[in-house]
Design an enzyme around this catalytic site. Structure first.
Site, short mmCIF file in Angstrom:
data_model
loop_
_atom_site.label_atom_id
_atom_site.label_comp_id
_atom_site.label_asym_id
_atom_site.label_seq_id
_atom_site.Cartn_x
_atom_site.Cartn_y
_atom_site.Cartn_z
N HIS A 134 -1.98 10.66 0.59
CA HIS A 134 -2.38 9.35 0.08
C HIS A 134 -2.47 9.37 -1.44
CE1 HIS A 134 -3.89 5.98 2.45
NE2 HIS A 134 -4.41 5.56 1.33
N GLU B 164 0.84 -1.21 0.00
CA GLU B 164 0.00 0.00 0.00
C GLU B 164 0.87 1.25 0.00
OE1 GLU B 164 -3.19 0.04 2.90
OE2 GLU B 164 -3.23 2.23 2.88
N LYS C 287 -6.79 -0.61 11.70
CA LYS C 287 -6.29 -1.07 10.39
C LYS C 287 -5.02 -0.28 10.05
CE LYS C 287 -6.03 -1.10 5.71
NZ LYS C 287 -5.11 -0.33 4.90
N ASP D 95 4.40 -14.25 11.65
CA ASP D 95 3.06 -14.64 11.22
C ASP D 95 2.09 -13.46 11.43
OD1 ASP D 95 0.52 -15.70 11.02
OD2 ASP D 95 1.00 -17.55 12.06
#
Ligand code: MEV
Length: 438
Positions: free
Chosen positions: A392, A85, A279, A295
C-alpha cells in the site's frame, strides 16, 4: 471567501457564466483557468459529458487502469477499472496472476430478477383486499402489456406480482411487489414505469369495485428496490492446499490457507472487520461498475444490505478448507446493465465494454463479482502475510512524491529509504527537503 447571497436562475447560466460566478465569489482567475483546462477539446464530446448531469462546469478525470490475466471460466479477460486509490488495481492484478495457474476463477449466475414495489395505504381488511387482488391480477398484468411488449420480445418482462400485507409493520400499509426480468438492461426506468402504471390502474380497478375502504386507496410511491437478492452471482476459486505453496507468501500453503480462512471467519464474526473487509471488495466492484457506466451507489447499497441479511452485518466472502482443498468464494447481488443508461452513452464506458468483449449483463455480473473476490483475496493475502502497509505504502509513496514534484533521482532515493521506514506525507516531505538541502 466572499459572503454568498442566494442566486436565482443559476442553471440557466452558460458553463462560462457559471465559472465567472465562481470567479466573482469563490475562486481565483487561475482556478477558473484550471477548470476550463479540463474541458474536452472536442466540443461534441464535451456536450455529451455536460448533459450527464446538471450545472456542470468541467470534467473531473479519474484514472482508468487495466487488470490483465483475469481467467474466468477458462476465458481470459483484461478488465478496465476506474479508481483513484493506489494499489487497488495492482492488488487485483496480483490476485488474477496468482489464480491463473491454479485453475482461474469460476462463476455461476444464480438469478437475474429484480424487484420493485407500489407502496400504498388503504383502510381495508387484508382478506378482502387479497381476494380482490387475486380476482383482478390478470387484468392488472394485461394492462401492462404496452410497456412490457418490447422487453418480452427480448426474453424479459414481468415474472410475478403479489400483494404483500405490511400492516403489522405500519398501519394500513400494503405493497404490490413486482418481480421483473430486464435482460441486458439494468432496467430501473422500465421497472419504475410498470410500477407507476400498476399503482394507478389498481386504483382504477378498485374504484369500480365494492371493496370496503376503496376510497382510501393512496399510492405513496412506486419505485424499484435496489436490494436485489434474486439477482445474484457466485464467483469462486479453489485448489489443493498443497498448490498454495508459493515462495512469495513467506509461509507454507497450509499456514496461508488457515490464516486466510481465519481472516474470512473474523469478517463474518465481527462487524467492525466486516465493514473494512467489504470495503476492500467494493474497491474492485465499484471500479468496474464505474468503468462500465453502471450505478455504483445502487450496487454498494445492495451489497451492504445483503451483507446484513441475517440481521448482523458480515463479510461477503466465504472460505472453506476440507479434505486438503481450499475454497474461497463470494455470492454477490449485482443489478447491472450493458445496454441503456450511461453504458453506451459515455464513450469510455462503451469502450470499457468493448475491452470486456461486449458482455451480456449476466457475463458482466460474473466479471464484477470475480474482481470483488480477487480484490478481497489480494487484501487478505497482504494482511495475513506481510501486512497491508508494505504494498500500500509503496504506491502511496509514489503519489506523495508526485505531489512534491520529486525528480527521478529523488524518487529512487526515497524508494530505497522508505523500504524500511513508515511512509507518511510529512516523513516523505522532510526526506525530500533534506536531500534538496544537501
Ligand atoms: C483498503 O482500501 C482496503 C483494505 O483495508 C481491505 C481489507 O482490509 O480487507 C485493504
Amino acid at each position: 471567501m466572499k459572503k454568498l447571497s442566494p442566486i436565482s436562475g443559476f442553471s440557466k447560466l452558460s458553463k462560462k457564466e457559471k465559472i465567472d460566478f465562481l470567479k466573482n465569489h469563490l475562486v481565483t482567475d487561475m482556478d477558473a483557468k484550471t477548470l476550463e483546462s479540463f474541458w474536452h477539446a472536442n466540443p461534441d464530446l464535451q456536450k455529451i459529458l455536460d448533459e450527464f448531469s446538471e450545472n456542470t462546469i468541467t470534467n473531473f478525470p479519474l484514472p482508468m487502469g487495466l487488470v490483465p490475466n483475469l481467467m474466468i471460466n477458462k476465458q481470459l479477460y483484461c478488465v478496465p477499472m476506474v479508481i483513484e486509490e493506489s494499489s487497488v488495481v495492482a492488488a487485483c492484478a496480483n490476485s488474477a496472476k496468482f489464480w491463473l495457474n491454479r485453475g482461474g476463477y469460476k462463476t455461476e449466475v444464480i438469478g437475474t430478477s429484480k424487484i420493485g414495489h407500489v407502496h400504498f395505504k388503504m383502510q381495508t381488511t387484508a382478506d378482502e383486499l387479497n381476494e380482490f387482488f387475486h380476482d383482478n391480477k390478470d387484468k392488472l398484468l394485461n394492462s401492462t402489456l404496452p410497456i412490457t411488449e418490447k422487453m418480452e420480445k427480448r426474453g424479459g418482462g414481468i415474472r410475478s406480482l403479489r400483494l404483500v400485507d405490511k400492516t403489522k409493520e405500519l398501519e394500513n400499509y400494503y405493497q404490490l411487489e413486482l418481480e421483473v426480468e430486464t435482460c441486458d438492461a439494468m432496467g430501473a426506468n422500465f421497472i419504475n414505469s410498470i410500477l407507476e402504471h400498476i399503482g394507478k390502474h389498481f386504483g382504477v380497478l378498485l374504484e369500480g369495485s365494492q371493496v370496503g375502504g376503496r376510497e382510501s386507496y393512496e399510492v405513496i410511491m412506486a419505485i424499484l428496490s435496489n436490494y436485489t437478492p434474486n439477482c445474484i452471482v457466485r464467483a469462486q476459486v479453489s485448489c489443493s492446499v498443497e498448490d498454495l505453496n508459493d515462495p512469495s507468501l513467506g509461509m507454507s500453503g497450509e499456514d496461508f490457507a488457515r490464516r486466510i480462512k481465519t481472516a474470512v471467519d473474523i469478517a463474518r464474526a465481527d462487524t467492525y472487520r466486516a465493514t473494512t473487509h467489504n470495503k476492500g471488495i467494493f474497491n474492485g466492484v465499484d471500479a468496474v461498475i464505474l468503468a462500465t457506466g453502471n450505478d455504483f451507489r445502487a450496487v454498494e447499497a445492495c451489497g451492504h444490505t445483503y451483507a446484513a441479511r441475517d440481521g448482523v452485518y458480515r463479510g461477503l466472502t466465504r472460505c472453506d478448507i476440507r479434505d486438503g482443498e481450499f475454497k474461497f468464494w463470494i455470492d454477490l447481488p449485482l443489478a447491472v446493465g450493458t445496454v441503456g443508461g450511461l453504458t453506451k452513452l459515455h464513450p469510455l464506458s462503451s469502450l470499457a465494454l468493448d475491452i470486456l468483449g461486449n458482455p451480456s449483463a449476466s457475463r458482466l455480473m460474473e466479471i464484477v463479482a470475480t474482481v470483488g473476490l480477487a480484490q478481497n483475496f489480494g487484501a487478505l493475502r497482504s494482511l495475513v502475510t506481510t501486512g497491508i502497509q508494505k504494498g500500500h505504502m509503496k504506491m502511496h509513496l509514489m503519489n506523495i512524491l508526485n505531489q512534491l514534484g520529486a525528480g527521478k533521482e529523488e524518487c529512487e532515493k526515497a524508494k530505497n529509504y522508505f523500504e524500511k521506514e513508515t511512509v507518511s506525507f510529512n516523513g516523505v516531505r522532510d526526506f525530500i527537503e533534506n536531500i534538496r538541502e544537501d
